[in-house]
Scaffold this motif. Structure first.
Motif, PDB file in Angstrom:
ATOM      1  N   LEU A  41      21.992 -16.726 -13.044  1.00 36.52           N
ATOM      2  CA  LEU A  41      21.746 -17.416 -12.200  1.00 36.52           C
ATOM      3  C   LEU A  41      22.242 -17.524 -11.047  1.00 36.52           C
ATOM      4  CD1 LEU A  41      23.318 -20.676 -12.703  1.00 36.52           C
ATOM      5  CD2 LEU A  41      25.106 -19.778 -12.633  1.00 36.52           C
ATOM      6  N   ALA A  42      23.034 -16.113 -10.425  1.00 34.49           N
ATOM      7  CA  ALA A  42      22.836 -15.484  -9.210  1.00 34.49           C
ATOM      8  C   ALA A  42      21.986 -14.827  -8.947  1.00 34.49           C
ATOM      9  CB  ALA A  42      23.861 -13.730  -9.247  1.00 34.49           C
ATOM     10  N   LEU A  43      20.554 -14.053  -9.647  1.00 34.99           N
ATOM     11  CA  LEU A  43      19.346 -14.381  -9.329  1.00 34.99           C
ATOM     12  C   LEU A  43      18.972 -14.931  -8.868  1.00 34.99           C
ATOM     13  CD1 LEU A  43      18.806 -11.193 -11.615  1.00 34.99           C
ATOM     14  CD2 LEU A  43      19.482 -11.057  -9.174  1.00 34.99           C
ATOM     15  N   LEU A  44      19.033 -16.311  -9.612  1.00 38.75           N
ATOM     16  CA  LEU A  44      18.172 -17.787  -9.512  1.00 38.75           C
ATOM     17  C   LEU A  44      18.867 -18.025  -8.193  1.00 38.75           C
ATOM     18  CD1 LEU A  44      16.264 -20.172 -10.012  1.00 38.75           C
ATOM     19  CD2 LEU A  44      18.560 -21.123 -11.419  1.00 38.75           C
ATOM     20  N   LEU A  74      22.261 -25.270  -2.700  1.00 38.41           N
ATOM     21  CA  LEU A  74      22.296 -25.139  -4.202  1.00 38.41           C
ATOM     22  C   LEU A  74      22.372 -23.877  -4.956  1.00 38.41           C
ATOM     23  CD1 LEU A  74      20.672 -28.406  -5.177  1.00 38.41           C
ATOM     24  CD2 LEU A  74      22.903 -27.390  -5.433  1.00 38.41           C
ATOM     25  N   GLY A  75      21.252 -23.275  -3.909  1.00 36.50           N
ATOM     26  CA  GLY A  75      21.046 -21.520  -4.150  1.00 36.50           C
ATOM     27  C   GLY A  75      22.009 -20.846  -4.140  1.00 36.50           C
ATOM     28  N   ILE A  76      22.730 -20.984  -2.621  1.00 39.20           N
ATOM     29  CA  ILE A  76      24.433 -20.748  -2.683  1.00 39.20           C
ATOM     30  C   ILE A  76      25.231 -20.553  -3.154  1.00 39.20           C
ATOM     31  CG2 ILE A  76      25.796 -20.454  -0.906  1.00 39.20           C
ATOM     32  CD1 ILE A  76      23.621 -21.072   1.197  1.00 39.20           C
ATOM     33  N   ALA A  77      25.376 -21.764  -4.092  1.00 37.34           N
ATOM     34  CA  ALA A  77      26.557 -22.560  -4.688  1.00 37.34           C
ATOM     35  C   ALA A  77      25.966 -21.957  -6.490  1.00 37.34           C
ATOM     36  CB  ALA A  77      26.401 -24.053  -5.012  1.00 37.34           C
ATOM     37  N   CYS A  78      25.149 -21.920  -6.228  1.00 34.29           N
ATOM     38  CA  CYS A  78      24.149 -21.083  -7.653  1.00 34.29           C
ATOM     39  C   CYS A  78      24.566 -19.409  -7.570  1.00 34.29           C
ATOM     40  CB  CYS A  78      22.528 -21.082  -8.164  1.00 34.29           C
ATOM     41  SG  CYS A  78      22.117 -22.414  -8.957  1.00 34.29           S
ATOM     42  N   ALA A  79      24.632 -19.224  -6.495  1.00 36.81           N
ATOM     43  CA  ALA A  79      25.001 -17.428  -6.251  1.00 36.81           C
ATOM     44  C   ALA A  79      25.715 -16.971  -6.427  1.00 36.81           C
ATOM     45  CB  ALA A  79      24.145 -16.629  -5.075  1.00 36.81           C
ATOM     46  N   VAL A  80      26.939 -18.026  -5.812  1.00 42.42           N
ATOM     47  CA  VAL A  80      28.178 -17.374  -5.551  1.00 42.42           C
ATOM     48  C   VAL A  80      29.010 -17.413  -6.873  1.00 42.42           C
ATOM     49  CG1 VAL A  80      30.935 -18.503  -4.916  1.00 42.42           C
ATOM     50  CG2 VAL A  80      29.111 -17.838  -3.460  1.00 42.42           C
ATOM     51  N   THR A  81      28.528 -18.995  -7.883  1.00 38.17           N
ATOM     52  CA  THR A  81      28.699 -19.239  -9.383  1.00 38.17           C
ATOM     53  C   THR A  81      29.230 -18.006 -10.276  1.00 38.17           C
ATOM     54  OG1 THR A  81      28.836 -22.030  -8.831  1.00 38.17           O
ATOM     55  CG2 THR A  81      29.522 -21.118 -11.385  1.00 38.17           C
ATOM     56  N   GLY A  82      26.958 -17.844 -10.193  1.00 37.82           N
ATOM     57  CA  GLY A  82      26.659 -16.579 -11.113  1.00 37.82           C
ATOM     58  C   GLY A  82      27.318 -15.547 -10.947  1.00 37.82           C
ATOM     59  N   SER A  83      27.985 -15.404  -9.114  1.00 41.66           N
ATOM     60  CA  SER A  83      28.534 -13.884  -9.203  1.00 41.66           C
ATOM     61  C   SER A  83      29.758 -13.929  -9.786  1.00 41.66           C
ATOM     62  CB  SER A  83      28.607 -13.381  -8.052  1.00 41.66           C
ATOM     63  OG  SER A  83      27.782 -13.052  -7.543  1.00 41.66           O
ATOM     64  N   GLY A  84      30.800 -14.793  -9.505  1.00 46.72           N
ATOM     65  CA  GLY A  84      32.002 -15.029 -10.470  1.00 46.72           C
ATOM     66  C   GLY A  84      32.085 -15.180 -11.782  1.00 46.72           C
ATOM     67  N   VAL A  85      30.188 -15.664 -12.577  1.00 51.42           N
ATOM     68  CA  VAL A  85      31.111 -15.614 -13.461  1.00 51.42           C
ATOM     69  C   VAL A  85      30.661 -13.983 -14.471  1.00 51.42           C
ATOM     70  CG1 VAL A  85      29.423 -16.133 -16.051  1.00 51.42           C
ATOM     71  CG2 VAL A  85      30.237 -18.040 -14.414  1.00 51.42           C
ATOM     72  N   PHE A  86      29.987 -13.363 -13.924  1.00 54.58           N
ATOM     73  CA  PHE A  86      29.026 -12.093 -13.651  1.00 54.58           C
ATOM     74  C   PHE A  86      30.366 -11.153 -13.888  1.00 54.58           C
ATOM     75  CE2 PHE A  86      27.995  -7.253 -12.696  1.00 54.58           C
ATOM     76  CZ  PHE A  86      27.111  -8.005 -13.571  1.00 54.58           C
ATOM     77  N   LEU A  87      30.649 -10.886 -12.767  1.00 54.28           N
ATOM     78  CA  LEU A  87      32.230 -10.742 -13.323  1.00 54.28           C
ATOM     79  C   LEU A  87      32.864 -10.752 -13.682  1.00 54.28           C
ATOM     80  CD1 LEU A  87      32.445 -10.272  -9.349  1.00 54.28           C
ATOM     81  CD2 LEU A  87      32.289  -8.693 -10.654  1.00 54.28           C
ATOM     82  N   ARG A  88      33.856 -11.773 -14.565  1.00 54.48           N
ATOM     83  CA  ARG A  88      33.916 -12.313 -14.721  1.00 54.48           C
ATOM     84  C   ARG A  88      34.323 -11.577 -16.319  1.00 54.48           C
ATOM     85  NH1 ARG A  88      36.515 -12.877 -19.574  1.00 54.48           N
ATOM     86  NH2 ARG A  88      37.853 -15.170 -20.108  1.00 54.48           N
ATOM     87  N   TYR A  89      32.860 -11.530 -17.229  1.00 54.85           N
ATOM     88  CA  TYR A  89      32.677 -11.413 -18.545  1.00 54.85           C
ATOM     89  C   TYR A  89      32.387 -10.102 -18.626  1.00 54.85           C
ATOM     90  CZ  TYR A  89      33.397 -15.953 -19.816  1.00 54.85           C
ATOM     91  OH  TYR A  89      34.025 -17.260 -20.198  1.00 54.85           O
ATOM     92  N   SER A  90      31.716  -9.345 -17.336  1.00 55.59           N
ATOM     93  CA  SER A  90      31.704  -7.537 -17.693  1.00 55.59           C
ATOM     94  C   SER A  90      32.716  -6.743 -17.771  1.00 55.59           C
ATOM     95  CB  SER A  90      30.416  -7.537 -16.334  1.00 55.59           C
ATOM     96  OG  SER A  90      31.315  -7.491 -15.496  1.00 55.59           O
ATOM     97  N   PHE A  91      33.356  -7.547 -17.016  1.00 54.52           N
ATOM     98  CA  PHE A  91      34.904  -6.626 -16.579  1.00 54.52           C
ATOM     99  C   PHE A  91      36.227  -7.180 -18.087  1.00 54.52           C
ATOM    100  CE2 PHE A  91      34.757  -6.319 -11.795  1.00 54.52           C
ATOM    101  CZ  PHE A  91      34.338  -5.334 -12.253  1.00 54.52           C
ATOM    102  N   ALA A  92      35.344  -8.113 -18.767  1.00 54.77           N
ATOM    103  CA  ALA A  92      36.659  -8.695 -19.748  1.00 54.77           C
ATOM    104  C   ALA A  92      36.302  -7.113 -20.588  1.00 54.77           C
ATOM    105  CB  ALA A  92      35.466  -9.878 -20.628  1.00 54.77           C
ATOM    106  N   GLN A  93      35.862  -6.524 -21.210  1.00 59.33           N
ATOM    107  CA  GLN A  93      36.118  -5.650 -21.740  1.00 59.33           C
ATOM    108  C   GLN A  93      36.580  -4.565 -21.849  1.00 59.33           C
ATOM    109  OE1 GLN A  93      35.386  -6.251 -25.951  1.00 59.33           O
ATOM    110  NE2 GLN A  93      35.417  -4.187 -25.917  1.00 59.33           N
ATOM    111  N   PHE A  94      36.901  -3.807 -20.557  1.00 63.50           N
ATOM    112  CA  PHE A  94      37.046  -2.990 -20.128  1.00 63.50           C
ATOM    113  C   PHE A  94      38.554  -3.500 -19.883  1.00 63.50           C
ATOM    114  CE2 PHE A  94      38.849  -0.961 -16.108  1.00 63.50           C
ATOM    115  CZ  PHE A  94      39.156   0.073 -16.549  1.00 63.50           C
ATOM    116  N   LEU A  95      38.865  -4.531 -19.653  1.00 62.77           N
ATOM    117  CA  LEU A  95      40.365  -4.218 -19.240  1.00 62.77           C
ATOM    118  C   LEU A  95      41.018  -5.213 -20.404  1.00 62.77           C
ATOM    119  CD1 LEU A  95      40.528  -7.233 -15.935  1.00 62.77           C
ATOM    120  CD2 LEU A  95      41.095  -4.760 -16.238  1.00 62.77           C
ATOM    121  N   ARG A  96      39.862  -5.306 -21.694  1.00 62.48           N
ATOM    122  CA  ARG A  96      40.800  -5.397 -23.149  1.00 62.48           C
ATOM    123  C   ARG A  96      41.133  -4.329 -22.927  1.00 62.48           C
ATOM    124  NH1 ARG A  96      36.698  -8.459 -25.538  1.00 62.48           N
ATOM    125  NH2 ARG A  96      37.089 -10.232 -24.075  1.00 62.48           N
TER     126      ARG A  96
END
Length: 112
Positions: A41-44, A74-96
């Motif tokens: 989503l961020a790349l899109l 719309l591209g800026i909104a997708c990039a910001v949203t995608g970056s947030g989703v990526f950061l949240r789920y990529s750090f989930a396992q580490f924080l767990r």
């Protein structure tokens, strides 16, 4: 519940303590899929922003420029949203794992 920890078996002792806690296993596949979805989503969003930029400057018609600006926003909104989703789920396992280790260390301190 005291486990003698030798230098080579520290990871095994950690896994045993986690198993003793009887926690439900997380779904790492879901976190991985959502992290990849966020990255896509961020790349899109970046691609839409660049396309909207070039569309708005390759025309003299103000109506087409407005449409291209909407595509870029719309591209800026997708990039910001995608970056947030990526950061949240990529750090989930580490924080767990970090939280489990913290809990185990606190229990060890209470036992002493």
């Amino acid at each position: 519940m005291s486990v003698d920890v030798q230098p080579g078996t520290r990871v095994d002792a950690f896994r045993e303590r986690i198993a003793e806690m009887k926690l439900p296993a997380p779904a790492p596949g879901r976190d991985r899929v959502l992290a990849r979805l966020g990255m896509l989503l961020a790349l899109l969003g970046i691609v839409l922003g660049v396309v909207g930029y070039f569309l708005s400057y390759n025309t003299d018609n103000p109506l087409n420029q407005s449409d291209a600006q909407i595509v870029a926003m719309l591209g800026i909104a997708c990039a910001v949203t995608g970056s947030g989703v990526f950061l949240r789920y990529s750090f989930a396992q580490f924080l767990r794992v970090w939280l489990l280790r913290l809990i185990i260390e606190q229990r060890e301190q209470q036992e002493k």
